[in-house]
Scaffold this active site. Sequence first.
Site, PDB file in Angstrom:
ATOM      1  N   GLY A 183       0.861  -1.335   0.064  1.00 33.37           N
ATOM      2  CA  GLY A 183       0.018  -0.015   0.153  1.00 33.37           C
ATOM      3  C   GLY A 183       0.695   1.354  -0.180  1.00 33.37           C
ATOM      4  N   ILE A 185       1.570   3.799   2.249  1.00 36.83           N
ATOM      5  CA  ILE A 185       2.425   4.058   3.250  1.00 36.83           C
ATOM      6  C   ILE A 185       3.422   2.784   3.558  1.00 36.83           C
ATOM      7  CG2 ILE A 185       2.784   4.602   5.880  1.00 36.83           C
ATOM      8  CD1 ILE A 185      -0.025   5.820   5.793  1.00 36.83           C
ATOM      9  N   SER A 205      -4.283   5.865  13.858  1.00 31.38           N
ATOM     10  CA  SER A 205      -4.721   7.162  13.145  1.00 31.38           C
ATOM     11  C   SER A 205      -4.959   8.080  14.252  1.00 31.38           C
ATOM     12  CB  SER A 205      -5.942   6.751  12.397  1.00 31.38           C
ATOM     13  OG  SER A 205      -6.486   7.732  11.604  1.00 31.38           O
ATOM     14  N   TYR A 212     -14.188   3.227  11.265  1.00 34.10           N
ATOM     15  CA  TYR A 212     -12.620   2.943  10.834  1.00 34.10           C
ATOM     16  C   TYR A 212     -12.094   3.394  11.782  1.00 34.10           C
ATOM     17  CZ  TYR A 212      -8.100   4.370   9.492  1.00 34.10           C
ATOM     18  OH  TYR A 212      -6.787   4.899   9.398  1.00 34.10           O
ATOM     19  N   LYS A 272      -9.608   1.283  14.928  1.00 34.02           N
ATOM     20  CA  LYS A 272      -7.889   1.554  15.380  1.00 34.02           C
ATOM     21  C   LYS A 272      -8.140   1.608  16.935  1.00 34.02           C
ATOM     22  CE  LYS A 272      -6.050   2.099  11.141  1.00 34.02           C
ATOM     23  NZ  LYS A 272      -4.950   0.990  10.887  1.00 34.02           N
ATOM     24  N   PHE A 298      -1.625  11.709  11.007  1.00 33.56           N
ATOM     25  CA  PHE A 298      -2.309  12.711  10.702  1.00 33.56           C
ATOM     26  C   PHE A 298      -2.484  12.635   9.052  1.00 33.56           C
ATOM     27  CE2 PHE A 298      -1.920  13.427  14.873  1.00 33.56           C
ATOM     28  CZ  PHE A 298      -3.008  14.342  15.456  1.00 33.56           C
TER      29      PHE A 298
END
Length: 345
Positions: A10, A12, A124, A148, A152, A177
């Site tokens: 992905g 990141i 996140s 979502y 997390k 962020f």
Amino acid sequence: MSILVTGGAGYIGTHTCVELLKKGYDIVVLDTLSNSKRESVNRVMEIACRNFKFEHVDLVEKKELERVFTENKIDGVVHFAGLKAVGESVEKPLDYYRNNVIGTIVLCEVMQQFGVKNMVVSSSAAVYGTTQKMPIAEDAPLGPANPYGRTKFMMEEILRDLYVADKEWSIAILRYFNPVGAHESGRIGEDLSGIPNNLTPYITQVAIGRLKEVNIFGNDFHTKDGTGVRDYIHITDLAKGHLKALEKVLAGNGVEAYNLGTGIGYSVMEMIAAFERVTGQKIPYKVVNRRPGDVAVSYADPAKARRVLGWEAQKGLDEMCADAWKWQKNNFYGFNNKKQPVKEE
């Protein structure tokens, strides 16, 4: 030393893989390719001039995950794998709880089974919810406002409980962020299918002609120009934060959360203006209604990461915009490798 990178194909993940390889780590990349492409892995190898093993495995497939650990000597895990679209999480909450929460539980079970207890985890800023105090520090109240964010938050709580039960675990929880930009080579970047949820890829797709105009969701916030303010961080800086966190977890034990941001807030209009200035591209836009749950301002206090990890963001807004544009220009259709359309004069 070998590191398993879940979700390593992905956005990141790929940038972090490049930094890990540059630093001399061996890596094994695990990904379902459900929202990424195999080509991204090839390009990581190209940039780093090193090969590594790729495993097409879903974390909830415990037997397959056990096979990966059996066949590879894993010393630590950098865990990105999961779903990440806020809007989609509202529409498909069970998919998000299955992938993000159950996937993490299965991963931890297998890690414990094989005696691997060093872990850097992707979280996140969404865990903070609608906090009003700025900048946001790690001890701010947690109150995620969507499925979502709640996945997390649940992941974080599970990992804290895991450490309470077994003090051999060493875990760094990284609260991102707003990652933007791309690798300076222009070979890897944020590859999206459908309409982007985030501002910067939306801007670049308008600039390249894939989309007509940027939608600005509200211009009546209590900010300098009425548009929302966010903390944008260059993807390479973010990737390097994972290396610092990995060094920390390999050297000791415990569980700690760290913000990864710049500590600087930019409005939507400032982002558009910066992109136009850096690239020379005009960005048409229109103002539409606010989205439910959007807050006016959100930016990080990154002091803990600077103090404890020795990490600090280095790249500024101009570099973020320039690198995002280089990626988009070089990859009109992302990793699909389709030929870019020729504009008629």
